[in-house]
Design a protein around this motif. Sequence first.
Motif, PDB file in Angstrom:
ATOM      1  N   ALA A  20      12.408-108.267  -3.343  1.00  0.00           N
ATOM      2  CA  ALA A  20      11.925-109.580  -3.781  1.00  0.00           C
ATOM      3  C   ALA A  20      10.462-109.516  -4.192  1.00  0.00           C
ATOM      4  N   VAL A  21       9.665-108.773  -3.439  1.00  0.00           N
ATOM      5  CA  VAL A  21       8.240-108.622  -3.764  1.00  0.00           C
ATOM      6  C   VAL A  21       8.077-107.928  -5.116  1.00  0.00           C
ATOM      7  N   ALA A  22       8.885-106.923  -5.366  1.00  0.00           N
ATOM      8  CA  ALA A  22       8.791-106.179  -6.628  1.00  0.00           C
ATOM      9  C   ALA A  22       9.001-107.082  -7.834  1.00  0.00           C
ATOM     10  N   HIS A  23       9.831-108.106  -7.677  1.00  0.00           N
ATOM     11  CA  HIS A  23      10.175-108.953  -8.814  1.00  0.00           C
ATOM     12  C   HIS A  23       9.519-110.327  -8.759  1.00  0.00           C
ATOM     13  N   SER A  24       8.725-110.598  -7.722  1.00  0.00           N
ATOM     14  CA  SER A  24       8.070-111.901  -7.617  1.00  0.00           C
ATOM     15  C   SER A  24       7.072-112.097  -8.751  1.00  0.00           C
ATOM     16  N   SER A  25       7.048-113.313  -9.289  1.00  0.00           N
ATOM     17  CA  SER A  25       6.150-113.596 -10.406  1.00  0.00           C
ATOM     18  C   SER A  25       4.817-114.182  -9.959  1.00  0.00           C
ATOM     19  N   GLN A  26       4.639-114.407  -8.644  1.00  0.00           N
ATOM     20  CA  GLN A  26       3.449-115.096  -8.169  1.00  0.00           C
ATOM     21  C   GLN A  26       2.715-114.391  -7.023  1.00  0.00           C
ATOM     22  N   LEU A  27       3.411-113.657  -6.166  1.00  0.00           N
ATOM     23  CA  LEU A  27       2.843-113.201  -4.901  1.00  0.00           C
ATOM     24  C   LEU A  27       1.624-112.299  -5.093  1.00  0.00           C
ATOM     25  N   ARG A  28       0.512-112.676  -4.445  1.00  0.00           N
ATOM     26  CA  ARG A  28      -0.728-111.914  -4.537  1.00  0.00           C
ATOM     27  C   ARG A  28      -1.119-111.267  -3.208  1.00  0.00           C
ATOM     28  N   VAL A  29      -0.747-111.902  -2.090  1.00  0.00           N
ATOM     29  CA  VAL A  29      -1.157-111.419  -0.771  1.00  0.00           C
ATOM     30  C   VAL A  29       0.058-111.344   0.131  1.00  0.00           C
ATOM     31  N   LEU A  30       0.271-110.183   0.770  1.00  0.00           N
ATOM     32  CA  LEU A  30       1.396-109.994   1.677  1.00  0.00           C
ATOM     33  C   LEU A  30       0.891-109.335   2.959  1.00  0.00           C
ATOM     34  N   ASN A  31       1.025-110.044   4.081  1.00  0.00           N
ATOM     35  CA  ASN A  31       0.573-109.551   5.379  1.00  0.00           C
ATOM     36  C   ASN A  31       1.780-109.233   6.256  1.00  0.00           C
ATOM     37  N   LEU A  32       1.985-107.941   6.522  1.00  0.00           N
ATOM     38  CA  LEU A  32       3.110-107.486   7.338  1.00  0.00           C
ATOM     39  C   LEU A  32       2.637-106.746   8.584  1.00  0.00           C
ATOM     40  N   ASP A  33       1.392-106.938   8.962  1.00  0.00           N
ATOM     41  CA  ASP A  33       0.798-106.201  10.081  1.00  0.00           C
ATOM     42  C   ASP A  33       1.549-106.444  11.400  1.00  0.00           C
ATOM     43  N   TYR A  34       1.527-105.400  12.228  1.00  0.00           N
ATOM     44  CA  TYR A  34       2.126-105.415  13.569  1.00  0.00           C
ATOM     45  C   TYR A  34       3.628-105.671  13.562  1.00  0.00           C
ATOM     46  N   ASN A  35       4.295-105.107  12.568  1.00  0.00           N
ATOM     47  CA  ASN A  35       5.749-104.990  12.555  1.00  0.00           C
ATOM     48  C   ASN A  35       6.108-103.505  12.589  1.00  0.00           C
ATOM     49  N   PRO A  36       7.176-103.114  13.277  1.00  0.00           N
ATOM     50  CA  PRO A  36       7.556-101.703  13.361  1.00  0.00           C
ATOM     51  C   PRO A  36       8.252-101.225  12.087  1.00  0.00           C
ATOM     52  N   LEU A  37       7.499-101.104  10.999  1.00  0.00           N
ATOM     53  CA  LEU A  37       8.094-100.778   9.709  1.00  0.00           C
ATOM     54  C   LEU A  37       8.446 -99.299   9.585  1.00  0.00           C
ATOM     55  N   GLY A  38       7.492 -98.434   9.909  1.00  0.00           N
ATOM     56  CA  GLY A  38       7.721 -97.001   9.769  1.00  0.00           C
ATOM     57  C   GLY A  38       7.603 -96.533   8.324  1.00  0.00           C
ATOM     58  N   ASP A  39       7.694 -95.211   8.145  1.00  0.00           N
ATOM     59  CA  ASP A  39       7.482 -94.616   6.824  1.00  0.00           C
ATOM     60  C   ASP A  39       8.552 -94.993   5.810  1.00  0.00           C
TER      61      ASP A  39
END
Length: 311
Positions: free
Chosen positions: A168-187
């Motif tokens: 969704a982020v790849a195709h979003s036409s507006q998103l400028r700031v995305l905060n995903l800190d302190y989630n166990p995302l991994g590589d």
Amino acid sequence: MLPGSIQITGETLSGAEVKDICDSLKENTVRLLSVRGCQFSDRDFGRVCRGVAESHSLAQLNLNLGVVSSITRTKQLADALKANRSIQTLFLHGSPLLDAGLVSLNTALCTHPSLVSLDLGDCMLGDEAVRLICGMLPPDGAKSGLRELTLSANPAISTKAWARLAVAVAHSSQLRVLNLDYNPLGDQIAGMLAVAVASSRTLEVLDLEGTGLTNQSAQIFLDMVENYPTCLRVLVLAENAISPELQQQISDLLSEGEGEEEEDKEAEACADAPHAPLEKSAWIPHSSSSGRHVVLLTSGLGDSLLAETEM
């Protein structure tokens, strides 16, 4: 008179204080309302929501730290947002929404005509919530969506759901700031996010602090910013198992890109100045690596009110 702000933190609010807040909202004298961590009765919360519904001046609403503490309050907030037309920024950080709460809020959030910044950090969200959030990031050519999204500290979200968000982020036409800190995302998820960043034509800030990344992720991001054009200007990688050298290399490359972009903008502004003077933006990103949220609010008289709240 230029609308002002009401900012209260960690207090127990009396009925009289709530009445004053509601009166100010209905009189359209409030641009920023922050009652983060405050305690008041369900009845008084409903009164505040009715005030929000009637307000035409309110641009920033901060209900962080457990103010929206039940599904009943979530529904009251949803009703207020459906009636309100002015809110640009909504903070719900630290509210126990769960997926059910976001289901209740979804229609109001998706259809709000002015909302551009949403903080759902530490809201105990899961995969169903992410599915709904993706609908708030419409692809190019669709309706406008969020410009800033915070999903910090929602560890129940699965790898599959994070991958869906990356698309969704790849195709979003507006998103400028995305905060995903302190989630166990991994590589693995970080690699997907790198592809999303490379595809996005708008994303400028990505916060991945404390997300379980290693040098493997950092190397991917380094290759991306070194070899491919991107709008990204801030990448936060603190509190990960990433070498300081790699972090510095990425930071230096992003700084170089930002400098070149500013020079290009200045040249364009000079070329366009005789024909169309630049207008002030009514919205700027509210997040930075320092954790402060800032919104620039412009009145009809051309004056501006700079209001700040801290997470």
